[in-house]
Scaffold this active site. Structure first.
Site, mmCIF file in Angstrom:
data_model
loop_
_atom_site.group_PDB
_atom_site.id
_atom_site.type_symbol
_atom_site.label_atom_id
_atom_site.label_comp_id
_atom_site.label_asym_id
_atom_site.label_seq_id
_atom_site.Cartn_x
_atom_site.Cartn_y
_atom_site.Cartn_z
ATOM 1 N N ARG A 91 2.268 -47.300 -10.649
ATOM 2 C CA ARG A 91 2.366 -48.139 -9.451
ATOM 3 C C ARG A 91 1.603 -49.440 -9.679
ATOM 4 N NH1 ARG A 91 0.842 -42.915 -7.794
ATOM 5 N NH2 ARG A 91 2.292 -41.846 -6.400
ATOM 6 N N GLU B 31 15.452 -43.664 -3.470
ATOM 7 C CA GLU B 31 14.604 -43.256 -2.348
ATOM 8 C C GLU B 31 15.223 -43.597 -0.999
ATOM 9 O OE1 GLU B 31 10.863 -45.387 -2.837
ATOM 10 O OE2 GLU B 31 11.910 -46.887 -4.038
ATOM 11 N N ARG C 47 6.850 -49.114 -12.188
ATOM 12 C CA ARG C 47 7.545 -49.551 -10.978
ATOM 13 C C ARG C 47 7.085 -50.961 -10.608
ATOM 14 N NH1 ARG C 47 6.504 -46.306 -5.485
ATOM 15 N NH2 ARG C 47 4.555 -47.481 -5.550
ATOM 16 N N ARG D 9 -3.578 3.077 8.495
ATOM 17 C CA ARG D 9 -3.895 1.784 7.876
ATOM 18 C C ARG D 9 -2.657 0.893 7.826
ATOM 19 N NH1 ARG D 9 -8.545 2.545 4.097
ATOM 20 N NH2 ARG D 9 -8.998 4.763 3.971
ATOM 21 N N MET E 126 -5.782 -7.210 8.636
ATOM 22 C CA MET E 126 -5.208 -6.318 9.652
ATOM 23 C C MET E 126 -6.089 -5.082 9.795
ATOM 24 S SD MET E 126 -1.162 -6.922 8.983
ATOM 25 C CE MET E 126 -1.300 -6.612 7.243
ATOM 26 N N LYS F 23 0.833 -1.209 0.000
ATOM 27 C CA LYS F 23 0.000 0.000 0.000
ATOM 28 C C LYS F 23 0.870 1.262 0.000
ATOM 29 C CE LYS F 23 -3.757 -0.364 2.270
ATOM 30 N NZ LYS F 23 -4.721 -0.523 3.390
ATOM 31 N N GLY G 146 12.302 -40.978 -5.850
ATOM 32 C CA GLY G 146 11.056 -41.125 -5.104
ATOM 33 C C GLY G 146 11.146 -40.284 -3.850
ATOM 34 N N THR G 147 10.854 -39.008 -3.986
ATOM 35 C CA THR G 147 11.145 -38.066 -2.894
ATOM 36 C C THR G 147 10.204 -38.202 -1.707
ATOM 37 O OG1 THR G 147 9.941 -36.372 -4.132
ATOM 38 C CG2 THR G 147 12.347 -36.364 -4.305
ATOM 39 N N ASN G 148 9.064 -38.893 -1.874
ATOM 40 C CA ASN G 148 8.230 -39.162 -0.691
ATOM 41 C C ASN G 148 9.026 -39.995 0.316
ATOM 42 O OD1 ASN G 148 6.217 -37.930 -2.149
ATOM 43 N ND2 ASN G 148 5.121 -39.807 -2.640
ATOM 44 N N ASP G 149 9.543 -41.151 -0.161
ATOM 45 C CA ASP G 149 10.310 -42.025 0.730
ATOM 46 C C ASP G 149 11.696 -41.460 1.024
ATOM 47 O OD1 ASP G 149 8.298 -43.766 1.145
ATOM 48 O OD2 ASP G 149 9.103 -45.410 -0.060
#
Length: 886
Positions: free
Chosen positions: A573, A756, A629, A95, A106, A25, A777-780
């Site tokens: 999968r 992974e 996989r 303000r 706010m 603002k 496999g970034t989850n595991d």
């Protein structure tokens, strides 16, 4: 140090680039002043002063106060009025203004500087006692709420009582004497409620108001807003102090809000609302029905009102000139606040306007066509997450809703249906033609058929990357996960939500985009893909260099992903294919087999099903890579859970219930996530992987015979040691060669591994010699790097985020310092050892914009995500290219 920056027509110290310091603002007020627009003069106290205030025990240091006083003198000179003067008082608005727009989060105080003495001066100054006392009562009401922290419901009820006593419906009908009485009543109530008199010193009012705005940065609704939008808590807010202009001085005055384009549709038409004889808060508070600024802005509630264009044609004409200047200058749709005081137009604020996703796309494309933006600017102008709502049905915004609870927004879209508590019931209800919502404590792979049968999924446990969330996103089904206020009794077939009891068959609606759960069936609006959206995504594809694949386990999901622009399958999968009734028995027969021959016999029953699954996917993905996989979960996940199901299995296999329970006990693991799963199953039971490889290659040959171009990629999961991959690759290639020899046909294929496990990342150079590709496999990998269970960590991760230990959930946004280091290292080491190695990512992070930018930066070939996140990934990949261009 400079803490205060002035803005006015003669000398402006800030500009639009200073949002971090002056807030959005304040930066825009400075910019508009520089453009020569009619902006009331004022000054901005910086975000750094807000942080200093918090670090100084919520006090404003003298250095800041001195700068405020000096800058206030400039405003007095410019306006010809004096703050606190009894005959010619300057009144101020105070303000908040953070670096990003946080509408309504706010606090604001108007008419600051009024007291019993200055209100008399205002009467003398304007010759309008009614206006002066109306401004005073408004100030007291806002100040009591914002600064003194009082519940103003009592003040509001006093106002309503006076309306009733005077037999009027609008506050504009009060006389000056009525308002004077109201002010006196307000003061009495404040003294009784707080034990403090309303402050009469204007300077005390100013310091208290500035402090209150700084404190409002930490109010619960502002904190919650930042958490929802992933804004840091350490930005702080600026405070904008500005000379008041008045829209409530009579019928030649007004105040309003307008948009340079329609924020709902994106159409190029000037749109807005205003009120005659009112102040800005009246427009947004809903106390009076706002009037349309022009005919375009008319709707069912205001179509009988006269427009600003009719009532104040000169001011409307000036406003049209201003909006065109601002849209051209900012090259974006603007949300503008204005006031008309005695026929003179003032501009109080401009900002990039909030808009629907559909409007955002249309505005971006139109502005490129109009020459206002380049394609690159258009691509960077939309948050990739915002296009999510374009791809899924959404709740009708006009529907009356009763919210029951809120969980995690795990998979977007809205769905209504009857509550069911297990997959079997979901299928039975669907067969009867009923739409259902599957409600579970948590889902497992066994629930796949129930998820398919349901309109949406609701779970009490689990996070954004829980089984329910991942699978629902893949299916494009709405999902709300981790709703801890659900008390589920599957045996009694009921769920209690904050005291309200719902039973099987009762109707609910879930909104997977917000995580909200509603009572009953609510109307939805179907998603449609516009021509502007198609054009916009074509631009994204022209720019991006990172490939985008999909995670899909069946032809239907593959077709959806293809429609959304997927360039292949990055993760299929296979375990999800085993839970259909005719297949699960064969899997269980294999689990209970005593010898390899018996296992092979059971697996032979699965082979035709697997081959047909893969053939269907190859046909849909003609000419695009399909990464499959091999079996990953532990075998116990395929066993029945209930007594009845166990007995049924015992009967079909000619075993006793005791045999079933003994095998279940044998397969029990204390930590199955790190147990007998993935490639470890392939080492122990090579016949499982051999059957799957055989099904893949036979399907590929059959597809090729039909003229389909097939590119199969066989992925071996959970490899930690080079020896595991050497053995399993050797086994797979033996099966493949045997098929080639038997059929006299061949197909090109790749064999690679999923990275992974941290050890696999660290030894990637060794493993890459045996792999044609890596898929992270970034989850595991996140679980194993942190030692965190993604399904259980939701119970305490919020504590870590609130404490500032985690800025973001590492299962939602890739941890670039830790997990990202392993990804980067393994990518470089793998390519150094095997230059032909292709590398991608197939965890849920593959559809998250910040994680996608990281994947682009470290040089991966592709990301893979659920079908409905493919457009998001395409846009995020294009933005990553642009952000890293220099």
């Amino acid at each position: 140090m400079k803490w205060v920056y002035s803005f006015n027509a003669e000398n402006t110290e800030g500009n639009r680039e200073m949002k971090n310091l002056l807030g959005g603002k304040g930066a825009n007020l400075a910019e508009m002043s520089s453009l020569g627009l009619s902006v009331p003069p004022g000054f901005t106290v910086t975000t750094e002063a807000c942080l200093d205030f918090g670090n100084s025990g919520d006090t404003i240091k003298d250095e800041i106060k001195n700068q405020v006083i000096e800058t206030l003198k400039k405003v007095e000179t410019l306006t010809g009025k004096k703050f606190g003067d009894h005959t010619n008082p300057l009144l101020l608005s105070v303000r908040s203004g953070a670096r990003v727009s946080m509408p309504g989060m706010m606090d604001t105080v108007l008419n600051l500087g009024l007291c019993d003495k200055t209100v008399a001066g205002l009467v003398q100054q304007t010759g309008d006692a009614r206006f002066a006392w109306d401004s005073y009562r408004r100030f007291i009401q806002m100040y009591a709420n914002v600064v003194m922290g009082l519940n103003v419901a009592v003040l509001e009820s006093t106002l309503e009582d006076l309306k009733e006593a005077r037999n009027v419906t609008e506050d504009t009908e009060f006389t000056a004497e009525d308002l004077q009485d109201l002010v006196a009543a307000y003061k009495r109530i404040i003294l009784e409620d707080s034990g403090k008199s309303f402050p009469t010193d204007p300077m005390e009012q100013l310091w208290q108001a500035i402090g209150a705005v700084f404190q409002s940065w930490q109010n619960p609704r502002a904190k919650k807003y930042r958490e929802i939008h992933h804004y840091p808590h350490d930005w702080g807010t600026a405070v904008n102090v500005q000379a008041m202009v008045f829209g409530n001085m009579g019928d030649d005055c007004s105040t309003g809000v307008c948009f340079t384009r329609d924020p709902s549709t994106g159409e190029k038409r000037f749109f807005g609302e205003f009120l005659v004889n009112a102040q800005g808060e009246d427009v947004v508070a809903g106390i009076r029905t706002p009037m349309p600024i022009n005919d375009f802005s008319k709707n069912d509630s205001n179509r009988d009102f006269r427009t600003l264009e009719e009532l104040m044609p000169n001011s409307y004409g000036e406003l049209c000139d201003v909006y065109k200047i601002l849209e051209q200058h900012y090259k974006d749709m603007q949300d503008i606040e204005f006031t008309v005081e005695k026929g003179k137009l003032y501009i109080l604020q401009t900002r990039n306007g909030k808009r629907t996703s559909a409007a955002a796309v249309k505005i971006a494309v139109d502005m490129v066509d109009e020459g206002l933006k380049t394609k690159e600017e258009a691509i960077l102008s939309i948050n990739p997450e915002d296009i999510n709502q374009l791809l899924h049905p959404r709740l009708d915004p006009n529907a009356v809703k009763t919210i029951l609870a809120k969980g995690l927004p795990a998979s977007p879209g809205a769905a209504s249906g009857r509550i069911v508590f297990d997959s079997e019931e979901a299928n039975l209800w669907k067969e009867k033609g009923e739409k259902v919502i599957l409600v579970r404590r948590e889902t497992s792979p066994e629930d796949i058929t129930g998820m398919v049968a349901s309109e949406g999924v609701l779970t009490a446990r689990g996070g954004m990357t829980s089984h329910a969330a991942v699978v629902a996103r893949g299916m494009g089904k709405p999902c709300v996960a981790g709703c801890t206020s659900l008390l589920i009794s599957s045996t009694e077939k009921k769920v209690t939500i904050k005291g309200k009891e719902l039973r099987e068959g009762d109707a609910i609606t879930i909104d997977g985009a917000t995580g909200e759960i509603f009572d009953g069936i609510l109307p939805t609006i179907e998603a449609t893909i516009s021509s502007e959206f198609s054009k916009y995504m074509e631009w994204a594809d022209e720019i991006r260099t990172l490939g985008v694949r999909t995670n899909a386990d069946n032809p239907a999901d593959s077709a959806v992903a293809l429609k959304f622009g997927a360039e292949g399958i990055g993760l299929c999968r296979t375990e999800h294919m085993f839970f259909a009734p005719e297949r699960i028995l064969a899997i269980r027969e294999m689990i209970f087999a005593q010898t390899m021959k018996e296992r092979e016999r059971a697996l032979d029953k699965l082979l035709p099903f697997q081959k047909e699954d893969f053939l269907g996917i190859f046909e849909v993905m003609n000419g695009k890579p399909v990464n499959i996989r091999l079996l990953d979960p532990p075998l116990h996940e395929f066993l029945p859970h209930t007594e009845g199901e166990k007995q049924e299995l015992a009967n079909s296999l000619e075993l006793t219930l005791g045999d079933i329970e003994a095998r279940e006990k044998d397969l029990f693991e204390f930590n199955p996530m790190l147990g007998h799963r993935g490639c470890r199953l392939g080492v122990s039971y090579p016949e499982i992987y051999n059957m799957q490889v055989k099904a893949i290659i036979l399907a590929a040959i059959e597809a090729q015979d039909k003229g389909i171009v097939v590119i199969p990629e066989i992925m071996i999961p959970l490899v930690a040691l080079k020896g595991e991959l050497v053995l399993l690759r050797k086994n797979a290639e033996a099966v493949i060669q045997e098929i080639f020899e038997q059929t006299g046909k061949s197909v090109d294929y790749k064999i690679g591994t999923m990275i992974e496990i941290p050890r696999a990342a660290i030894t990637a150079g060794e493993i890459a010699v045996e792999a044609d590709f890596f898929s992270f496999g970034t989850n595991d990998l996140t679980q194993t790097t942190y030692g965190l269970s993604r399904d259980d960590s939701g119970k305490f991760l919020t504590h870590y985020q609130n404490a500032g230990i985690f800025k973001e959930d590492p299962f939602v946004t890739l941890d670039q310092e830790g997990v990202g280091f392993l990804v980067d290292y393994a990518n470089k080491a793998g390519r150094a050892a095997n230059p032909s190695l292709s590398v991608g990512i197939c965890g849920e992070h593959g559809g998250e914009p910040k994680s996608i930018e990281f994947c682009h930066r470290v040089g991966l070939d592709y990301v893979s995500c659920s079908p409905y996140r493919v457009p998001i990934a395409r846009l995020a990949a294009a933005q990553a290219t642009l952000m890293n261009a220099h």
